[in-house]
Write a protein that holds these residues in place. Structure first.
Motif, mmCIF file in Angstrom:
data_model
loop_
_atom_site.group_PDB
_atom_site.id
_atom_site.type_symbol
_atom_site.label_atom_id
_atom_site.label_comp_id
_atom_site.label_asym_id
_atom_site.label_seq_id
_atom_site.Cartn_x
_atom_site.Cartn_y
_atom_site.Cartn_z
ATOM 1 N N THR A 1 -71.324 61.761 -0.108
ATOM 2 C CA THR A 1 -70.079 62.532 -0.123
ATOM 3 C C THR A 1 -69.008 61.795 -0.912
ATOM 4 O OG1 THR A 1 -70.578 63.450 2.062
ATOM 5 C CG2 THR A 1 -68.301 63.637 1.292
ATOM 6 N N LEU A 2 -68.354 62.505 -1.793
ATOM 7 C CA LEU A 2 -67.216 62.003 -2.549
ATOM 8 C C LEU A 2 -65.991 62.823 -2.151
ATOM 9 C CD1 LEU A 2 -65.788 60.456 -4.879
ATOM 10 C CD2 LEU A 2 -66.605 62.256 -6.430
ATOM 11 N N ALA B 1 -57.275 68.015 0.432
ATOM 12 C CA ALA B 1 -58.274 67.040 -0.020
ATOM 13 C C ALA B 1 -59.473 67.772 -0.585
ATOM 14 C CB ALA B 1 -58.695 66.125 1.119
ATOM 15 N N GLY B 2 -60.023 67.263 -1.668
ATOM 16 C CA GLY B 2 -61.225 67.828 -2.256
ATOM 17 C C GLY B 2 -62.447 66.981 -1.924
ATOM 18 N N PHE B 3 -63.624 67.604 -1.981
ATOM 19 C CA PHE B 3 -64.843 66.864 -1.663
ATOM 20 C C PHE B 3 -66.016 67.416 -2.453
ATOM 21 C CE2 PHE B 3 -65.006 70.457 1.191
ATOM 22 C CZ PHE B 3 -66.353 70.819 1.219
ATOM 23 N N TYR B 4 -67.002 66.559 -2.639
ATOM 24 C CA TYR B 4 -68.296 66.921 -3.231
ATOM 25 C C TYR B 4 -69.374 66.279 -2.387
ATOM 26 C CZ TYR B 4 -72.421 66.399 -6.171
ATOM 27 O OH TYR B 4 -73.710 66.398 -6.626
ATOM 28 N N ASN B 5 -70.410 67.095 -2.018
ATOM 29 C CA ASN B 5 -71.476 66.611 -1.146
ATOM 30 C C ASN B 5 -72.830 66.894 -1.789
ATOM 31 O OD1 ASN B 5 -73.531 67.415 1.282
ATOM 32 N ND2 ASN B 5 -72.254 65.666 1.821
ATOM 33 N N HIS B 6 -73.679 65.882 -1.806
ATOM 34 C CA HIS B 6 -75.044 66.015 -2.327
ATOM 35 C C HIS B 6 -76.027 65.586 -1.242
ATOM 36 C CE1 HIS B 6 -78.418 65.977 -5.113
ATOM 37 N NE2 HIS B 6 -78.731 64.772 -4.650
ATOM 38 N N THR B 7 -77.063 66.414 -1.020
ATOM 39 C CA THR B 7 -78.044 66.154 0.039
ATOM 40 C C THR B 7 -79.435 66.029 -0.562
ATOM 41 O OG1 THR B 7 -76.722 67.425 1.603
ATOM 42 C CG2 THR B 7 -79.001 66.979 2.221
ATOM 43 N N GLN C 1 -62.968 58.251 -2.268
ATOM 44 C CA GLN C 1 -63.765 57.645 -1.201
ATOM 45 C C GLN C 1 -65.207 58.147 -1.310
ATOM 46 O OE1 GLN C 1 -62.051 55.552 1.054
ATOM 47 N NE2 GLN C 1 -60.274 55.950 -0.262
ATOM 48 N N ILE C 2 -66.149 57.243 -1.304
ATOM 49 C CA ILE C 2 -67.572 57.594 -1.384
ATOM 50 C C ILE C 2 -68.264 57.079 -0.125
ATOM 51 C CG2 ILE C 2 -69.724 57.312 -2.661
ATOM 52 C CD1 ILE C 2 -68.081 56.880 -5.184
ATOM 53 N N SER C 3 -69.034 57.956 0.488
ATOM 54 C CA SER C 3 -69.766 57.569 1.693
ATOM 55 C C SER C 3 -71.188 58.101 1.619
ATOM 56 C CB SER C 3 -69.072 58.100 2.958
ATOM 57 O OG SER C 3 -69.027 59.514 2.942
ATOM 58 N N VAL D 1 -72.578 70.675 -2.893
ATOM 59 C CA VAL D 1 -71.475 71.504 -2.397
ATOM 60 C C VAL D 1 -70.160 70.887 -2.879
ATOM 61 C CG1 VAL D 1 -70.273 72.425 -0.379
ATOM 62 C CG2 VAL D 1 -72.770 72.203 -0.350
ATOM 63 N N VAL D 2 -69.283 71.700 -3.414
ATOM 64 C CA VAL D 2 -67.942 71.294 -3.817
ATOM 65 C C VAL D 2 -66.950 72.165 -3.060
ATOM 66 C CG1 VAL D 2 -66.297 71.070 -5.719
ATOM 67 C CG2 VAL D 2 -68.711 70.563 -6.088
ATOM 68 N N GLY D 3 -65.880 71.527 -2.545
ATOM 69 C CA GLY D 3 -64.917 72.300 -1.776
ATOM 70 C C GLY D 3 -63.569 71.615 -1.664
ATOM 71 N N VAL D 4 -62.652 72.299 -1.050
ATOM 72 C CA VAL D 4 -61.299 71.814 -0.810
ATOM 73 C C VAL D 4 -60.948 72.067 0.644
ATOM 74 C CG1 VAL D 4 -58.851 72.053 -1.401
ATOM 75 C CG2 VAL D 4 -60.581 72.236 -3.191
#
Length: 477
Positions: free
Chosen positions: A144-145, A326-332, A70-72, A347-350
């Motif tokens: 966010t991915l 769930a995993g995520f990657y966030n770019h600002t 999912q990409i937002s 930021v990369v996280g779980v």
């Protein structure tokens, strides 16, 4: 010359318009197969069941897509009326002047030293250049991915989508069987009404001819006026029966057009002959030896699918005890970044969600779903027994209807012979008008019973074919 061309064009238009109107008013001749085909294409229930299938397909993808990446993106604008600042200090100097200490700017006299001469020397700190910790106006974009790594509910949901689609498909199959049955029964009803009207019309023609002959004999004094009146009364009875049939035919054709999805203004004629005699008997006898395969019955298939759905609901309740990962990657991105920006760009996280204690709520839900599954199993067993009994009942009913049809066929033929012989005797003056009326009523009664027996036999056969999920008249079930 122009006027002549205009007249020719006008005649051509009139001829074409007349041809189109004539063709538009021609009735559509339909066999039972044609009627069923139109119903499969245009019946409202069939169209809605097809839409339900498309909805189910989209619902399946809706569930599958929740486990895919999912990409937002998110944008935000902010304005700070007073930007906070921070000073890291400037420089220190020695002076013989004391400066009051300012805790905000961290400036002023830090310490002092008195010389032997009595003069004081002060160590003063001067504030450095202030640094803003932000910007007055700024626009921020976040991308966010996210990806679901593990979820018990998602795994059960994937299995449930297949069951849900299967249930929708079975409902569509049931809708088709219902439409086949109703269209077939309506078609048969119209056939019987048309055939009844033909026979009554022929009967009325004979009565009218006989009435003329009797009226002439009455004028010559050979027969009484009562005989004439009695025969005219019989003719009126037949006319009333024909009027009732005409009304029934009008409603029957309207109903058939609704079932086929045709416009009410369309004209329809039936092309198939009325099924009777050996054909009707053979098709009915064939179903006597047909064994009932409960697995082909749509109602039983729906019950089986409902049981599967109840089992999945129990699995879904049990899955609520499992964690969700769930995993995520966030770019600002910021259009204006402050001099000192402590927020990271990437930021990369779980994320881990672990249910620990719910005061017995989850356990209660699992118990409810377990009881619901037991109910579904009980319902399946009950429906299985009921359908087996129903198949035997329908086959016995078909045998009785066939025997009744054969008896009514003989009775119709006998009453017709009796009426014809009585009519000849009446013309010869051997039979009375009461004898003629009695034989006429007997014939009409047996004729009505004969056609009713055909309709009942066809209806009983349609019910059994629907129960067995077989229909020789349907191409696209």
């Amino acid at each position: 010359m122009f006027r002549k061309h205009k007249q020719i064009l006008l005649l051509a238009v009139m001829f074409l318009t007349g041809t189109l109107l004539s063709s538009a008013q021609e009735p559509v001749r339909l066999s039972l197969q044609d009627a069923l085909k139109l119903a499969m294409q245009n019946n409202t229930n069939i169209l809605n069941s097809d839409l339900d299938l498309k909805i189910a397909q989209k619902k399946v993808w809706e569930t599958v897509s929740t486990g895919l990446p999912q990409i937002s993106a998110k944008g935000a604008y902010q304005h700070i009326f007073k930007v906070p600042t921070m000073s890291f200090g400037g420089k220190t100097t020695l002076s013989n002047t004391e400066v009051p200490w300012d805790p905000v700017t961290m400036s002023g006299t830090m310490s002092s030293l008195q010389l032997l001469s009595g003069e004081s020397i002060y160590l003063n700190s001067e504030a450095g250049t202030p640094i803003e910790l932000g910007v007055k106006s700024n626009t921020t974009f976040d991308f966010t991915l996210s990806q679901l790594i593990f979820s018990g509910s998602y795994i059960v949901g994937l299995q449930a989508t297949k069951v849900y689609y299967g249930l929708t498909k079975q409902n569509a199959e049931k809708a088709k069987l219902d439409v086949i049955e109703t269209v077939t029964n309506t078609y048969n009803m119209i056939q019987l009404a048309e055939e009844s009207r033909k026979i009554l019309a022929q009967n009325l023609e004979n009565i009218t001819k006989t009435l003329y002959e009797v009226s002439e004999m009455n004028k010559q004094g050979f027969l009484e006026k009562t005989d004439v009146d009695q025969l005219e009364l019989t003719g009126n009875t037949v006319r009333n029966a024909m009027n009732q049939i005409d009304s029934n035919l009008d409603m029957g054709y309207r109903l058939l057009k609704i079932q086929m999805g045709m416009d009410d203004a369309a004209k329809v004629e039936l092309s198939d002959p009325l099924e009777s005699g050996e054909s009707l008997t053979a098709s009915s006898v064939q179903l006597f030896s047909e064994s009932f395969n409960i697995g082909q019955n749509v109602d039983y298939q729906l019950i089986q699918t409902s049981e599967k759905a109840a089992k999945l609901e129990l699995d879904l309740a049990r899955a609520s005890y499992l964690p969700t990962i769930a995993g995520f990657y966030n770019h600002t991105e910021k259009l204006k970044a402050p001099a000192f920006d402590f927020s990271p760009k990437d930021v990369v996280g779980v994320n881990l969600s672990l249910p620990i204690f719910s005061s017995g709520q989850r356990s209660s839900i699992v118990s409810q779903k377990r009881f619901a599954l037991e109910k579904a199993k009980n319902t399946r067993q009950y429906v299985s027994s009921s359908l087996a009994m129903q198949s035997t009942q329908y086959q016995n009913d078909l045998k009785l209807k066939l025997e009744k049809y054969q008896n009514q066929k003989k009775s119709k033929e006998l009453s017709d012979d009796i009426y014809q012989r009585t009519l000849e005797k009446y013309k010869q003056g051997v039979a009375t008008s009461m004898d003629l009326m009695t034989s006429q009523n007997q014939y009409l009664t047996n004729l009505t019973n004969y056609y009713q027996a055909i309709y009942d036999l066809q209806g009983s056969r349609s019910k059994l074919e629907k129960l067995f999920n077989i229909n020789p008249n349907a191409e696209n079930k």
